[in-house]
Design a protein around this motif. Structure first.
Motif, PDB file in Angstrom:
ATOM      1  N   LEU A  43       0.818  -1.211   0.000  1.00 25.26           N
ATOM      2  CA  LEU A  43       0.000   0.000   0.000  1.00 25.26           C
ATOM      3  C   LEU A  43       0.856   1.268   0.000  1.00 25.26           C
ATOM      4  CD1 LEU A  43      -2.784  -1.031   2.550  1.00 25.26           C
ATOM      5  CD2 LEU A  43      -3.153  -0.453   0.152  1.00 25.26           C
ATOM      6  N   SER A  44       1.958   1.234   0.759  1.00 27.19           N
ATOM      7  CA  SER A  44       2.810   2.429   0.853  1.00 27.19           C
ATOM      8  C   SER A  44       3.411   2.805  -0.497  1.00 27.19           C
ATOM      9  CB  SER A  44       3.915   2.225   1.888  1.00 27.19           C
ATOM     10  OG  SER A  44       4.821   1.229   1.460  1.00 27.19           O
ATOM     11  N   LYS A  45       3.658   1.805  -1.336  1.00 21.31           N
ATOM     12  CA  LYS A  45       4.185   2.080  -2.677  1.00 21.31           C
ATOM     13  C   LYS A  45       3.162   2.808  -3.535  1.00 21.31           C
ATOM     14  CE  LYS A  45       7.365  -1.860  -2.620  1.00 21.31           C
ATOM     15  NZ  LYS A  45       7.664  -3.202  -3.175  1.00 21.31           N
ATOM     16  N   ARG A  46       1.899   2.709  -3.154  1.00 17.91           N
ATOM     17  CA  ARG A  46       0.828   3.424  -3.863  1.00 17.91           C
ATOM     18  C   ARG A  46       0.488   4.738  -3.164  1.00 17.91           C
ATOM     19  NH1 ARG A  46      -3.730  -0.885  -3.552  1.00 17.91           N
ATOM     20  NH2 ARG A  46      -4.946   0.883  -4.337  1.00 17.91           N
ATOM     21  N   GLU A  83      -7.118  -1.162   1.711  1.00 18.72           N
ATOM     22  CA  GLU A  83      -6.997  -1.824   0.406  1.00 18.72           C
ATOM     23  C   GLU A  83      -8.275  -1.645  -0.420  1.00 18.72           C
ATOM     24  OE1 GLU A  83      -3.882  -5.449   1.473  1.00 18.72           O
ATOM     25  OE2 GLU A  83      -6.054  -5.809   1.602  1.00 18.72           O
TER      26      GLU A  83
END
Length: 277
Positions: free
Chosen positions: A27-30, A276
């Protein structure tokens, strides 16, 4: 004596958190950081401790935690106004209203102000209904924790007779529904149940959620039964008389380090689930 299986909640919670760390990283990459908002009304020291624990648990996993502290004299409408602010905040994925609230507040109305997609603690009326149908995104955390422990240790539920002692809308009733949906035969007992000891002795699975220290005695437990203690009372004491129940049980949760850690891990999991979605 047959070897006993101690159902270690810390072990289950650690496994759950390992999985969550990977998901939080994705999620952090998004650019998304799962965020849990906790709302505390008044200055109940136990409630303040619980809220602090939940905030610390979030930070350890790389999640955000927002804490909203409101004064004791907050009205129901003022509380709902604060909840609605969190409902509208796209960066908040889960909302937890710490129970209990001061007696002048309509707690049920306040719980139901939480949007279903942010009801990560499973406290709304709609969430309760969805749980009964077996379709809840976020079932109440302690019942979900009990089911997670049974699943982690691969303990059979289908076809077993489960006896639940307690009928609260966020513990006894929802865990009864979850066990029933998992094909157990369920008896739900409460303060007015006649012949309680005899009924508990029929249980292959016994869930203690009555809120009374050392309430369930070893003589009530059928030989080989699985005992899950969802109680937490002053002095780190559960609802089960652990030493005496251990004699007959084949598997049992301790207090502390039983259901409690898994409840918090479940709350974190639900918040990540919500992020998510």
């Amino acid at each position: 004596m047959t070897e006993k299986l101690i159902l270690d909640g810390n072990r289950v919670a650690d496994w759950m958190k390992e999985v969550l760390v990977e998901r939080i990283g994705v999620l952090s990459k998004r650019g998304i950081v799962p965020c849990l908002a906790t709302v505390l009304v008044g200055s109940n020291p136990s409630s303040a401790t619980y809220v602090k624990m939940k905030g610390n648990a979030c930070r350890k996993l790389g999640m955000r935690s927002i804490r909203v502290d409101l004064p004791e004299n907050t009205t129901t409408s003022e509380l709902i106004e604060e909840i609605n602010k969190l409902n509208e905040d796209p960066n908040v994925h889960g909302i937890l209203l710490q129970h209990p609230v001061p007696p002048h507040i309509d707690e049920r109305t306040a719980f139901d102000a939480i949007r279903i997609e942010k009801d990560v603690d499973g406290v709304t009326t709609l969430g309760y209904a969805q749980n009964a149908f077996g379709i809840a995104q976020f079932p109440s955390c302690t019942p979900a924790a009990i089911m997670a422990i049974l699943a982690y240790y691969d303990l059979e539920v289908a076809g077993k007779h489960a006896v639940v002692i307690g009928r609260s809308p966020i513990l006894g009733k929802p865990v009864s529904a979850m066990l029933l949906n998992s094909n157990a035969t369920v008896t739900t007992c409460h303060s007015r149940t006649a012949n309680l000891e005899e009924i508990v002795r029929l249980g292959d699975i016994v869930v203690a959620a009555v809120g009374k220290p050392n309430f369930v005695k070893g003589s009530w437990i059928k030989q080989g039964a699985i005992v899950l203690d969802a109680g937490y009372n002053a002095g780190n004491v559960g609802d089960v008389d652990y030493k005496s129940c251990l004699l007959n049980a084949s598997a049992i949760t301790p207090v502390p380090a039983g259901v409690g850690p898994v409840t918090i891990a479940t709350l974190l999991k639900h918040t990540v689930d919500a992020a998510e979605r």
